[in-house]
Enzyme design. Structure first.
Site, PDB file in Angstrom:
ATOM      1  N   ASP A 174       0.870  -1.175   0.000  1.00  0.00           N
ATOM      2  CA  ASP A 174       0.000   0.000   0.000  1.00  0.00           C
ATOM      3  C   ASP A 174       0.908   1.226   0.000  1.00  0.00           C
ATOM      4  O   ASP A 174       1.509   1.553   1.028  1.00  0.00           O
ATOM      5  CB  ASP A 174      -0.896   0.022   1.236  1.00  0.00           C
ATOM      6  CG  ASP A 174      -1.956  -1.073   1.238  1.00  0.00           C
ATOM      7  OD1 ASP A 174      -1.696  -2.148   0.662  1.00  0.00           O
ATOM      8  OD2 ASP A 174      -3.028  -0.868   1.838  1.00  0.00           O
TER       9      ASP A 174
ATOM     10  N   LYS B 256      -9.910   0.118  -2.451  1.00  0.00           N
ATOM     11  CA  LYS B 256      -9.794  -0.201  -1.031  1.00  0.00           C
ATOM     12  C   LYS B 256     -10.242   1.005  -0.224  1.00  0.00           C
ATOM     13  O   LYS B 256      -9.752   2.117  -0.423  1.00  0.00           O
ATOM     14  CB  LYS B 256      -8.357  -0.581  -0.663  1.00  0.00           C
ATOM     15  CG  LYS B 256      -8.174  -0.845   0.842  1.00  0.00           C
ATOM     16  CD  LYS B 256      -6.774  -1.336   1.174  1.00  0.00           C
ATOM     17  CE  LYS B 256      -6.562  -1.437   2.678  1.00  0.00           C
ATOM     18  NZ  LYS B 256      -5.207  -1.945   3.028  1.00  0.00           N
TER      19      LYS B 256
ATOM     20  N   LYS C  88      -6.740   3.356  -3.287  1.00  0.00           N
ATOM     21  CA  LYS C  88      -7.143   3.303  -1.880  1.00  0.00           C
ATOM     22  C   LYS C  88      -7.415   4.709  -1.377  1.00  0.00           C
ATOM     23  O   LYS C  88      -6.700   5.648  -1.709  1.00  0.00           O
ATOM     24  CB  LYS C  88      -6.024   2.626  -1.074  1.00  0.00           C
ATOM     25  CG  LYS C  88      -6.235   2.582   0.433  1.00  0.00           C
ATOM     26  CD  LYS C  88      -5.068   1.857   1.107  1.00  0.00           C
ATOM     27  CE  LYS C  88      -5.115   1.991   2.623  1.00  0.00           C
ATOM     28  NZ  LYS C  88      -3.966   1.334   3.278  1.00  0.00           N
TER      29      LYS C  88
END
Length: 220
Positions: free
Chosen positions: A92, A186, A157
């Site tokens: 991430d 996400k 995300k």
């Protein structure tokens, strides 16, 4: 959607600075018990998690350029390489938010593309790109999603969980409208209940980042 089904969406997260090996062992034990998608930990604990979770379907995720996104591109590239070498299945990464706000889209694209290219040198590695929605206008969110798609990442995300606010239903709807089925979304930041998680999934999220995973799947 049942709580058991929601568990498959959850990245069980512990990114606090005071995390200890005991905390991380507990995180992994919980991920195994509830069949979460992954654990998400700081890079220092990737090898530990990989050992705890070996021979299980639970993935190990870690962070790059976290939480501010303001480290150099070279630093992010090094972090990504090290993470994958240590056994991380997923990364991430945080974009350089200031660069995006200044309109330096080429830099943002290049940064993401470098990390994606590193990931593609391994088998079945996932790159999620954090755009920090709380810092962006709707138009900037749209632009960021397009850059993430163009750079070939697997997920866009919403948030680090360290900024002004986290995932919002309206942002997930907007992001889904932009990315369609080309990449996944996400949602993270402020997701603490079953209802919160379900709302994000219904809006279009394929993964939920939360440190409240156990509470979400254990609520009466």
């Amino acid at each position: 959607m049942t709580k058991k089904e929601i568990a498959k969406f959850i990245d069980h997260t512990f990114l606090k600075s005071n995390a200890t090996h005991a905390d991380i062992k507990k995180l992994c034990d919980e991920a195994l018990k509830y069949s979460f998608a992954s654990v998400c930990v700081n890079p220092y604990y990737v090898k530990v998690c990989k050992e705890y979770l070996k021979d299980s379907p639970v993935k190990v995720a870690t962070v790059v350029g976290f939480p501010l996104g303001a480290t150099s591109m070279k630093t992010k590239i090094f972090e990504a390489k090290e993470a994958f070498e240590d056994g991380a299945d997923e990364i991430d990464m945080v974009i350089n938010i200031g660069a995006l706000l200044e309109g330096n889209v080429d830099y943002v694209y290049e940064e993401i593309k470098n990390i994606v290219d590193i990931a593609r040198g391994y088998k079945n590695k996932i790159v999620k790109v954090i755009i920090e929605t709380s810092e962006l206008s709707d138009q900037q969110k749209i632009e960021a999603c397009k850059i993430v798609m163009d750079a070939g990442a697997d997920f866009v995300k919403t948030s680090t969980g360290f900024s002004k606010s986290g995932a919002k239903y309206e942002d997930i709807l907007l992001m889904r409208k932009v990315v369609g089925d080309k990449i996944k979304i996400k949602a993270s930041g402020g997701i603490r209940t079953y209802e919160d998680a379900l709302e994000m999934i219904e809006a279009g999220a394929s993964r939920i980042g939360t440190s409240s995973g156990v509470a979400i799947v254990s609520e009466d």
